[in-house]
Design a protein around this motif. Structure first.
Motif, PDB file in Angstrom:
ATOM      1  N   ARG A  73       0.841  -1.193   0.000  1.00  0.00           N
ATOM      2  CA  ARG A  73       0.000   0.000   0.000  1.00  0.00           C
ATOM      3  C   ARG A  73       0.875   1.241   0.000  1.00  0.00           C
ATOM      4  NH1 ARG A  73      -4.239  -1.813  -1.723  1.00  0.00           N
ATOM      5  NH2 ARG A  73      -5.714  -2.936  -0.449  1.00  0.00           N
ATOM      6  N   LEU A  88      -7.916  -5.256   6.608  1.00  0.00           N
ATOM      7  CA  LEU A  88      -7.445  -5.744   5.301  1.00  0.00           C
ATOM      8  C   LEU A  88      -7.012  -4.623   4.360  1.00  0.00           C
ATOM      9  CD1 LEU A  88      -9.952  -8.604   4.453  1.00  0.00           C
ATOM     10  CD2 LEU A  88      -7.507  -8.818   4.884  1.00  0.00           C
ATOM     11  N   TRP A  96      -1.157  -9.044   6.816  1.00  0.00           N
ATOM     12  CA  TRP A  96      -2.287  -8.987   5.866  1.00  0.00           C
ATOM     13  C   TRP A  96      -2.634 -10.379   5.359  1.00  0.00           C
ATOM     14  CZ3 TRP A  96      -1.933 -10.617   0.758  1.00  0.00           C
ATOM     15  CH2 TRP A  96      -3.147 -10.544   0.058  1.00  0.00           C
ATOM     16  N   ARG A 100      -6.224 -12.115   5.678  1.00  0.00           N
ATOM     17  CA  ARG A 100      -6.981 -12.429   4.460  1.00  0.00           C
ATOM     18  C   ARG A 100      -7.414 -13.900   4.485  1.00  0.00           C
ATOM     19  NH1 ARG A 100      -8.611  -9.501  -0.610  1.00  0.00           N
ATOM     20  NH2 ARG A 100      -9.517 -11.229  -1.708  1.00  0.00           N
ATOM     21  N   ALA A 269     -15.204  -0.114   3.310  1.00  0.00           N
ATOM     22  CA  ALA A 269     -14.934  -0.522   1.926  1.00  0.00           C
ATOM     23  C   ALA A 269     -16.216  -0.926   1.220  1.00  0.00           C
ATOM     24  CB  ALA A 269     -13.954  -1.690   1.921  1.00  0.00           C
ATOM     25  N   GLY A 270     -17.230  -1.349   1.989  1.00  0.00           N
ATOM     26  CA  GLY A 270     -18.364  -1.988   1.351  1.00  0.00           C
ATOM     27  C   GLY A 270     -19.593  -1.135   1.188  1.00  0.00           C
ATOM     28  N   SER A 277     -21.797   2.993  -7.212  1.00  0.00           N
ATOM     29  CA  SER A 277     -21.986   2.181  -8.430  1.00  0.00           C
ATOM     30  C   SER A 277     -23.457   2.067  -8.779  1.00  0.00           C
ATOM     31  CB  SER A 277     -21.507   0.746  -8.261  1.00  0.00           C
ATOM     32  OG  SER A 277     -20.290   0.705  -7.669  1.00  0.00           O
ATOM     33  N   ARG A 339       0.383   1.626  -5.566  1.00  0.00           N
ATOM     34  CA  ARG A 339       1.229   0.685  -4.822  1.00  0.00           C
ATOM     35  C   ARG A 339       2.611   1.308  -4.658  1.00  0.00           C
ATOM     36  NH1 ARG A 339      -2.960  -1.637  -4.627  1.00  0.00           N
ATOM     37  NH2 ARG A 339      -3.413  -3.842  -4.960  1.00  0.00           N
ATOM     38  N   PRO A 398     -12.560  -3.400 -12.084  1.00  0.00           N
ATOM     39  CA  PRO A 398     -13.285  -2.563 -11.116  1.00  0.00           C
ATOM     40  C   PRO A 398     -13.031  -3.009  -9.678  1.00  0.00           C
ATOM     41  CG  PRO A 398     -14.796  -4.065 -12.225  1.00  0.00           C
ATOM     42  CD  PRO A 398     -13.480  -4.182 -12.931  1.00  0.00           C
ATOM     43  N   ARG A 404      -4.871  -9.185  -3.820  1.00  0.00           N
ATOM     44  CA  ARG A 404      -5.593  -8.129  -3.107  1.00  0.00           C
ATOM     45  C   ARG A 404      -6.896  -7.748  -3.796  1.00  0.00           C
ATOM     46  NH1 ARG A 404      -1.954  -5.109   1.103  1.00  0.00           N
ATOM     47  NH2 ARG A 404      -4.030  -5.027   2.019  1.00  0.00           N
ATOM     48  N   CYS A 406     -10.625  -7.253  -4.463  1.00  0.00           N
ATOM     49  CA  CYS A 406     -11.664  -6.896  -3.488  1.00  0.00           C
ATOM     50  C   CYS A 406     -12.293  -8.156  -2.892  1.00  0.00           C
ATOM     51  CB  CYS A 406     -12.734  -6.079  -4.188  1.00  0.00           C
ATOM     52  SG  CYS A 406     -14.170  -5.766  -3.160  1.00  0.00           S
TER      53      CYS A 406
HETATM   54  C1  HEM Z   1     -19.118  -1.958  -6.211  1.00  0.00           C
HETATM   55  C2  HEM Z   1     -18.578  -2.118  -5.028  1.00  0.00           C
HETATM   56  C3  HEM Z   1     -17.112  -2.261  -4.767  1.00  0.00           C
HETATM   57  C4  HEM Z   1     -16.040  -1.874  -5.521  1.00  0.00           C
HETATM   58  C5  HEM Z   1     -16.037  -1.186  -6.880  1.00  0.00           C
HETATM   59  C6  HEM Z   1     -14.849  -2.263  -4.791  1.00  0.00           C
HETATM   60  C7  HEM Z   1     -13.555  -2.066  -5.252  1.00  0.00           C
HETATM   61  C8  HEM Z   1     -12.428  -2.509  -4.594  1.00  0.00           C
HETATM   62  C9  HEM Z   1     -11.088  -2.440  -5.136  1.00  0.00           C
HETATM   63  C10 HEM Z   1     -10.710  -1.866  -6.482  1.00  0.00           C
HETATM   64  C11 HEM Z   1     -10.248  -2.978  -4.217  1.00  0.00           C
HETATM   65  C12 HEM Z   1      -8.729  -3.178  -4.372  1.00  0.00           C
HETATM   66  C13 HEM Z   1      -7.979  -1.961  -3.961  1.00  0.00           C
HETATM   67  C14 HEM Z   1      -6.486  -2.112  -4.249  1.00  0.00           C
HETATM   68  O1  HEM Z   1      -6.029  -3.168  -4.654  1.00  0.00           O
HETATM   69  O2  HEM Z   1      -5.775  -1.124  -4.041  1.00  0.00           O
HETATM   70  C15 HEM Z   1     -11.046  -3.363  -3.069  1.00  0.00           C
HETATM   71  C16 HEM Z   1     -10.545  -3.919  -1.923  1.00  0.00           C
HETATM   72  C17 HEM Z   1     -11.325  -4.271  -0.845  1.00  0.00           C
HETATM   73  N1  HEM Z   1     -12.706  -4.275  -0.791  1.00  0.00           N
HETATM   74 FE1  HEM Z   1     -13.970  -3.685  -2.239  1.00  0.00          FE
HETATM   75  N2  HEM Z   1     -15.214  -2.866  -3.624  1.00  0.00           N
HETATM   76  C18 HEM Z   1     -16.589  -2.893  -3.566  1.00  0.00           C
HETATM   77  C19 HEM Z   1     -17.375  -3.446  -2.579  1.00  0.00           C
HETATM   78  C20 HEM Z   1     -16.892  -4.028  -1.442  1.00  0.00           C
HETATM   79  C21 HEM Z   1     -17.704  -4.646  -0.426  1.00  0.00           C
HETATM   80  C22 HEM Z   1     -19.222  -4.782  -0.480  1.00  0.00           C
HETATM   81  C23 HEM Z   1     -16.862  -5.047   0.574  1.00  0.00           C
HETATM   82  C24 HEM Z   1     -17.152  -5.754   1.872  1.00  0.00           C
HETATM   83  C25 HEM Z   1     -18.313  -6.137   2.298  1.00  0.00           C
HETATM   84  C26 HEM Z   1     -15.510  -4.695   0.163  1.00  0.00           C
HETATM   85  C27 HEM Z   1     -14.377  -4.928   0.909  1.00  0.00           C
HETATM   86  C28 HEM Z   1     -13.085  -4.726   0.450  1.00  0.00           C
HETATM   87  C29 HEM Z   1     -11.900  -5.021   1.250  1.00  0.00           C
HETATM   88  C30 HEM Z   1     -11.859  -5.527   2.683  1.00  0.00           C
HETATM   89  C31 HEM Z   1     -10.793  -4.742   0.426  1.00  0.00           C
HETATM   90  C32 HEM Z   1      -9.316  -4.917   0.783  1.00  0.00           C
HETATM   91  C33 HEM Z   1      -8.921  -6.321   0.366  1.00  0.00           C
HETATM   92  C34 HEM Z   1      -7.448  -6.656   0.641  1.00  0.00           C
HETATM   93  O3  HEM Z   1      -6.579  -5.817   0.394  1.00  0.00           O
HETATM   94  O4  HEM Z   1      -7.223  -7.785   1.061  1.00  0.00           O
HETATM   95  N3  HEM Z   1     -15.566  -4.091  -1.062  1.00  0.00           N
HETATM   96  N4  HEM Z   1     -12.373  -3.088  -3.337  1.00  0.00           N
END
Ligand code: HEM
Length: 462
Positions: A73, A88, A96, A100, A269-270, A277, A339, A398, A404, A406
């Motif tokens: 990160r 996370l 991490w 995970r 995040a969620g 969207s 990154r 997306p 990593r 989502c």
């Molecule tokens: C349309 C909805 C969503 C979009 C577009 C989205 C997009 C993303 C993206 C692009 C990442 C990666 C970021 C990176 O690599 O720098 C990410 C990571 C993450 N998202 Fe989502 N997300 C969405 C919904 C959700 C939901 C509903 C949750 C949980 C209930 C969630 C939990 C997370 C978590 C915890 C991470 C970090 C994962 C890790 O690094 O291990 N996201 N999301």
């Protein structure tokens, strides 16, 4: 001969500020220009930091997947730690990886099926409320941006904390967990976007608000955890799944602090990403009545007339899913990702030195005519089965990619299918007078809230 850093083109900018002003004026236009002007990698300078923009999907794959262990990160994320702790989103390395491994099973298909039923119940309540307000003021535009923020927050809180959340939000003496989480989220975003960082100990109004909301959130979440640990009762929510998660490699479970950090992270995040969207999807459907009619035909056929359909029925809404995927292509909420390289690396002939930031823009990749025919056209058939072979897998990201990726991607897609399916079963969206313009903050959101006039579909249940 080893390639050198100087072989990477440098995007011209101003002395001292570099490309900061161009970026601040319109980041989407700037990144689009970069992808038109440069072949593969270009160096830019924003806020005094030198950054490398990776423009090709194969390099994004390399950074996110093939050599992901060299990329962590970027420092901008660290500010979020104040709110999210070591969840996370903000952690790296072995810590991490372990978190995970522990959290992943909570998002498996069978677990999601349980959460999906909660989503359906919440979404039915949401559509009923909309029906009441539309009946009270027929023909008046509804602020759908706000309505979607409310329902996605409700869904994430209910799927995280289940019955405790219902009890807390029903109790009159506290303002509620969701309100405080929302305040923290807002203040953390402000801190991230403000160039001048005020020390935490100063009693500024935001610091005081932050501390108060933090204390309330911590008290409630630690309270929920303590109750569950004491009673040992099982529930159908994410907190329960995380509480009982055991690391198969080490036998370890999450501490209270880790549980708190993951809950707050999942909330953050969620919630907004999904609401944003959905707003884009509705705005696209309101301006493409033929596509809206196709979604409605599918919904009518697959969901039937049960007021509360079983969650399984939503899996068969395949065209609705294509619409959501196409909307995520045109308006990816995570429009840029970053990154930091731990050690010197190469992207083809371009040297990336240790400590440098690599930027990737899904928005630009999703609008690149090298990967998408008529990229600005809204065409959900691009996502028809089998057509993914026509493009590089990293031309569409997306939800990011690699380890990593989502963790909530299936959760989000399911939630959007449910919200959209139930909304369009009861309503037809009218074309808005003004189309929202994208504003790239932390997420790519509509610059002004989306207001829509909605007409009730009266004849479906007769
Ligand atoms: C349309 C909805 C969503 C979009 C577009 C989205 C997009 C993303 C993206 C692009 C990442 C990666 C970021 C990176 O690599 O720098 C990410 C990571 C993450 N998202 Fe989502 N997300 C969405 C919904 C959700 C939901 C509903 C949750 C949980 C209930 C969630 C939990 C997370 C978590 C915890 C991470 C970090 C994962 C890790 O690094 O291990 N996201 N999301």
């Amino acid at each position: 001969m080893a390639a050198s850093e100087t072989s990477t083109p440098v995007h011209p900018g101003w002395p001292v500020v570099g490309n900061t002003l161009e970026f601040a004026r319109n980041p989407l236009a700037m990144f689009t220009r970069l992808s038109q002007q440069y072949e593969r990698v270009v160096r830019i300078s924003i806020g005094g930091r030198k950054q490398f923009v990776a423009l090709r999907p194969e390099d994004v794959k390399y950074v996110f997947q093939e050599n992901n262990r060299n990329y962590v990160r970027s420092p901008a994320f660290m500010i979020l730690k104040r709110f999210l702790g070591e969840g996370l989103l903000t952690s790296d390395g072995d810590f991490w990886r372990r978190q995970r491994r522990l959290a992943q099973p909570a998002f498996h298909r069978q677990k999601l099926a349980i959460l999906a039923q909660t989503m359906v119940e919440e979404a039915v309540g949401w559509v009923d409320e909309l029906a009441e307000s539309v009946e009270a003021k027929p023909g008046a535009p509804v602020n759908m941006s706000q309505s979607l923020m409310d329902v996605t927050m409700q869904i994430v809180c209910k799927t995280l904390f289940g019955t405790e959340y219902a009890a807390v939000s029903g109790a009159g003496h506290i303002k509620g967990l969701s309100h405080s989480l929302e305040t923290l989220n807002y203040l953390a975003n402000q801190m991230l976007l403000t160039p001048v960082k005020v020390p935490r100990s100063w009693p500024t109004p935001s610091n005081v608000r932050f501390r108060k909301a933090s204390a309330l959130v911590d008290n409630l979440i630690y309270g929920f955890i303590a109750t569950r640990r004491q009673t040992g009762e099982s529930r159908d929510d994410l907190l329960d799944m995380l509480l009982h998660a055991v690391d198969e490699e080490t036998g370890a479970v999450m501490s209270d602090k880790q549980l708190r950090d993951e809950c707050v992270t999942l909330f953050t995040a969620g919630h907004e990403t999904t609401a944003v969207s959905m707003a884009w999807t509705l705005s696209l459907l309101a301006t493409h009545p033929d596509i809206q009619a196709r979604v409605q035909a599918e919904v009518r056929e697959k969901l039937g007339t049960d007021r509360v359909p079983g969650a399984d029925a939503f899996r068969s809404l395949t065209y609705t899913l294509q619409v959501i995927q196409e909307s995520l292509r045109l308006y990816p909420p995570a429009w840029a990702m970053s990154r930091m390289a731990l050690a010197d690396d190469q992207l083809g002939p371009h040297r990336v030195p240790a400590g440098a930031t690599v930027l990737v823009s899904p928005y630009v990749l999703h609008h690149d005519p090298r990967h998408w025919e008529q990229p600005d056209r809204f065409d959900p058939d691009r996502f028809a089965a089998g057509r993914e072979k026509e493009r590089h897998p990293y031309a569409y990201l997306p939800f990011g990619g690699g380890p990593r990726l989502c963790i909530g991607n299936q959760f989000a897609l399911m939630e959007m299918q449910i919200l959209l399916g139930l909304l369009l079963r009861d309503f037809t969206l009218q074309r808005p007078e003004k189309l929202p313009v994208p504003q790239p903050l932390i997420t790519l959101r509509p610059k002004t809230p989306l207001h829509l006039v909605m007409q009730r579909n009266t004849n479906w249940f007769s």
